[in-house]
Design an enzyme around this catalytic site. Structure first.
Site, PDB file in Angstrom:
ATOM      1  N   LYS A 131       0.839  -1.191   0.000  1.00 44.63           N
ATOM      2  CA  LYS A 131       0.000   0.000   0.000  1.00 44.63           C
ATOM      3  C   LYS A 131       0.876   1.243   0.000  1.00 44.63           C
ATOM      4  O   LYS A 131       1.978   1.224   0.554  1.00 44.63           O
ATOM      5  CB  LYS A 131      -0.856   0.026   1.280  1.00 44.63           C
ATOM      6  CG  LYS A 131      -2.029  -0.905   1.292  1.00 44.63           C
ATOM      7  CD  LYS A 131      -2.828  -0.721   2.578  1.00 44.63           C
ATOM      8  CE  LYS A 131      -3.946  -1.736   2.697  1.00 44.63           C
ATOM      9  NZ  LYS A 131      -4.987  -1.604   1.672  1.00 44.63           N
TER      10      LYS A 131
ATOM     11  N   ARG B  48     -10.313 -11.474   1.714  1.00 42.11           N
ATOM     12  CA  ARG B  48     -11.144 -12.540   1.138  1.00 42.11           C
ATOM     13  C   ARG B  48     -10.422 -13.878   1.197  1.00 42.11           C
ATOM     14  O   ARG B  48     -11.061 -14.928   1.238  1.00 42.11           O
ATOM     15  CB  ARG B  48     -11.534 -12.149  -0.294  1.00 42.11           C
ATOM     16  CG  ARG B  48     -10.380 -11.974  -1.225  1.00 42.11           C
ATOM     17  CD  ARG B  48     -10.744 -11.174  -2.480  1.00 42.11           C
ATOM     18  NE  ARG B  48     -10.909  -9.751  -2.220  1.00 42.11           N
ATOM     19  CZ  ARG B  48     -11.237  -8.854  -3.130  1.00 42.11           C
ATOM     20  NH1 ARG B  48     -11.455  -9.228  -4.379  1.00 42.11           N
ATOM     21  NH2 ARG B  48     -11.369  -7.581  -2.819  1.00 42.11           N
TER      22      ARG B  48
HETATM   23  N1  BES Z   1      -8.036  -3.739   4.321  1.00 40.29           N
HETATM   24  C1  BES Z   1      -8.243  -3.334   2.975  1.00 40.29           C
HETATM   25  C2  BES Z   1      -9.572  -2.603   2.782  1.00 40.29           C
HETATM   26  C3  BES Z   1      -9.679  -1.263   3.454  1.00 40.29           C
HETATM   27  C4  BES Z   1      -9.320  -0.116   2.783  1.00 40.29           C
HETATM   28  C5  BES Z   1     -10.184  -1.165   4.726  1.00 40.29           C
HETATM   29  C6  BES Z   1      -9.441   1.120   3.410  1.00 40.29           C
HETATM   30  C7  BES Z   1     -10.324   0.061   5.333  1.00 40.29           C
HETATM   31  C8  BES Z   1      -9.949   1.206   4.681  1.00 40.29           C
HETATM   32  C9  BES Z   1      -8.264  -4.537   2.044  1.00 40.29           C
HETATM   33  O1  BES Z   1      -7.491  -5.610   2.448  1.00 40.29           O
HETATM   34  C10 BES Z   1      -7.748  -4.078   0.724  1.00 40.29           C
HETATM   35  O2  BES Z   1      -6.655  -3.606   0.666  1.00 40.29           O
HETATM   36  N2  BES Z   1      -8.556  -4.221  -0.306  1.00 40.29           N
HETATM   37  C11 BES Z   1      -8.192  -3.797  -1.625  1.00 40.29           C
HETATM   38  C12 BES Z   1      -8.681  -4.844  -2.596  1.00 40.29           C
HETATM   39  C13 BES Z   1      -8.226  -4.613  -4.005  1.00 40.29           C
HETATM   40  C14 BES Z   1      -6.755  -4.870  -4.124  1.00 40.29           C
HETATM   41  C15 BES Z   1      -8.994  -5.549  -4.921  1.00 40.29           C
HETATM   42  C16 BES Z   1      -8.881  -2.471  -1.889  1.00 40.29           C
HETATM   43  O3  BES Z   1     -10.043  -2.325  -1.525  1.00 40.29           O
HETATM   44  O4  BES Z   1      -8.244  -1.583  -2.448  1.00 40.29           O
HETATM   45 ZN    ZN Z   2      -5.441  -5.447   1.847  1.00 37.99          ZN
END
Ligand code: BES
Ligand code: ZN
Ligand code: ZN
Length: 482
Positions: free
Chosen positions: A262, A336
């Site tokens: 990230k 997931r």
């Molecule tokens: N933990 C994150 C989702 C999240 C984002 C929670 C912001 C709270 C605040 C999750 O694991 C994630 O990173 N999801 C990605 C999925 C994508 C790569 C398909 C996302 O939502 O960007």
């Molecule tokens: Zn994530």
């Protein structure tokens, strides 16, 4: 909990009296208040040093707005406004007059007490030095002998709901290095010990046992972390029950994104990525007190998502406990993956209903913002029930459709399914829901995406910046509604 709330038979002499008033209500106090421009607008407050009420030196009026717009949430927010105002006045305690605007006295007392208690939360475990801020220690709800039972009942529920919420907020606010899976598991053990006499038991699975169960998807996510994973199965089994519910939580104690790292800013709040698991633990804390006639499984997959040398890589194929293979194309879509195994495990317990709770997608924040969570699933009756109790708790949900046509984007050339869609960012929350659906067989199932609501960037109503505790109060009310 620091704020003590109780029922008392009469206004405590000398104490500030808190009165909740509808817009443009008429009374001597309102006449006095109108001189300051106060007319009872929702959540407005005015503090009066008054001679108009016997035995009282001062009154705090809190507006409820128009009667037509009034509901439990109005009262929760008004309770919060009262506490905030008392804090700013450095008042330690106050007598509260119930406005008698809801039909049920117990619901009314519950909503006011809940809002007041939730608003008093502070996370100052890591602050050195004293905070220059007033703290309210006690609120005394004035109730007649006749109404006392109902008021007490409402206050007790509010106490249980807010204590559970505080516990969840504390867990979410805890710095990530202080709360790796093994430390989280210690909190789980404590809850299980406290609940041992209330039919709560616990099975903890360490890495070896997780391997033996074949949870390859969960283990894949853990590989880049120096901290071992923990799999939790809490079990509340009352003597008699007609229905059985499995609550399944995402417990990423820190989400760096893994090798699909990230950006720095997005990582700032990623200690909250265990909010789903935490809300289940909070619910179990309450279970020991509310003792509903429903069997409850609390299932959590706990791990960090880190980019260490052994980390799983884009292109890797993982095999979940139910035999399905998953091609990982983005290691940041890890929630997931751990839920794939946790849901497979839940199915094996053969519950009547499965509800998973997860901070799953950033897309849900785009779709619904930070005050509304998404609910989706394969059973409309279950979803309706969740929507109904969430309206009572004030934790807002909106249903998203599991559009069948979008499933195609998850087809993989090498495995049974991919962890992200070829359509990339389109319908991200729905796609995640469709992925999870592959692991629940034909069980009635609902998925709660709380990525936007588990965390608040700022103080608001009865939330303080940080963990919100969402959707613990809804989960507890749901179990009470069965
Ligand atoms: N933990 C994150 C989702 C999240 C984002 C929670 C912001 C709270 C605040 C999750 O694991 C994630 O990173 N999801 C990605 C999925 C994508 C790569 C398909 C996302 O939502 O960007
Ligand atoms: Zn994530
Ligand atoms: Zn995550």
């Amino acid at each position: 909990m620091s704020l003590r709330i109780r029922a008392v038979p009469a206004i405590v002499r000398g104490e500030t009296l808190v009165q909740f008033v509808l817009a443009k209500e008429s009374s001597k106090l309102m006449d006095e208040a109108s001189q300051f421009g106060f007319y009872g607008k929702a959540f407005s407050t005015v503090y009066l040093q008054t001679k108009n009420v016997k035995n009282v030196k001062a009154a705090l009026l809190v507006g409820l707005g128009n009667k037509e717009d009034l509901n439990g949430e109005t009262l929760r927010r008004a309770g919060a406004a009262a506490v905030k105002k008392l804090e700013s006045l450095y008042q330690k305690q106050a007598s509260i007059l119930l406005p008698q605007v809801l039909e049920s006295a117990s619901e009314e007392a519950c909503a006011l007490a809940e809002g007041a208690a939730l608003a008093s939360y502070r996370f100052n475990k890591y602050k050195s030095g004293k905070e220059e801020k007033g703290t309210v220690a006690a609120l005394n709800f004035v109730s007649s002998k006749k109404g006392e039972g109902e008021v007490k009942k409402g206050i007790r529920l509010a106490q249980i709901l807010s204590e559970a919420t505080f516990f969840v907020r504390d867990l979410v606010n805890e710095p990530p290095s202080s709360l790796p899976p093994r430390r989280f598991a210690e909190y789980v053990q404590k809850v299980a010990e406290e609940g041992a006499s209330s039919n709560i038991s616990l099975t903890l699975y360490d890495k070896e046992k997780i391997e033996a169960m074949g949870m390859g998807s969960f283990l894949g996510v853990n590989r880049g972390s120096a901290e071992p994973p923990v799999f939790v199965h809490l079990h509340y089994k009352p003597k008699e029950f007609k229905k059985s519910v499995a609550l399944v939580g995402k417990g990423i104690t820190f989400d760096s994104g893994g090798l699909s790292l990230k950006p720095a800013e997005s990582m700032e709040t990623m200690k909250m990525d265990m909010g789903g698991a935490a809300s289940i633990l909070g619910t179990f804390k309450a279970l020991a007190q509310i003792k509903p006639n429903v069997e409850v499984h609390g299932i959590m997959a706990l791990t960090e998502n880190m980019p260490g040398g052994k980390a799983y890589k884009p292109g890797d194929v993982l095999k979940a406990m139910n035999g399905k293979t998953i091609e990982v194309l983005n290691t940041d879509a890890e929630g997931r993956l751990i839920l794939a195994d946790a849901l497979s495990y839940a199915v094996k317990q053969n519950p009547d209903v499965i509800i998973d709770i997860a901070t799953l997608t950033a897309a849900v924040i785009i779709a619904l913002g930070s005050q509304v969570a998404a609910v989706m699933g394969n059973n409309q009756e279950l979803i309706n029930q969740i929507l109904k109790v969430s309206a009572e708790s004030g934790e807002k949900f909106w249903q998203l459709p599991l559009v069948k046509e979008y499933r195609e984007g998850l087809n993989s050339p090498v495995a049974d399914i991919k962890n992200i869609s070829s359509t990339r960012k389109e319908g991200g929350s729905i796609v995640a829901g469709l992925f999870l659906q592959e692991f629940v067989k034909d069980k009635p199932w609902a998925h709660l995406d709380i990525a936007g609501t588990a965390w608040s960037d700022k103080d608001r109503d009865y939330f303080s910046a940080g963990g919100t505790g969402f959707p613990t109060r809804t989960l507890i009310r749901y179990l009470l509604s069965i």
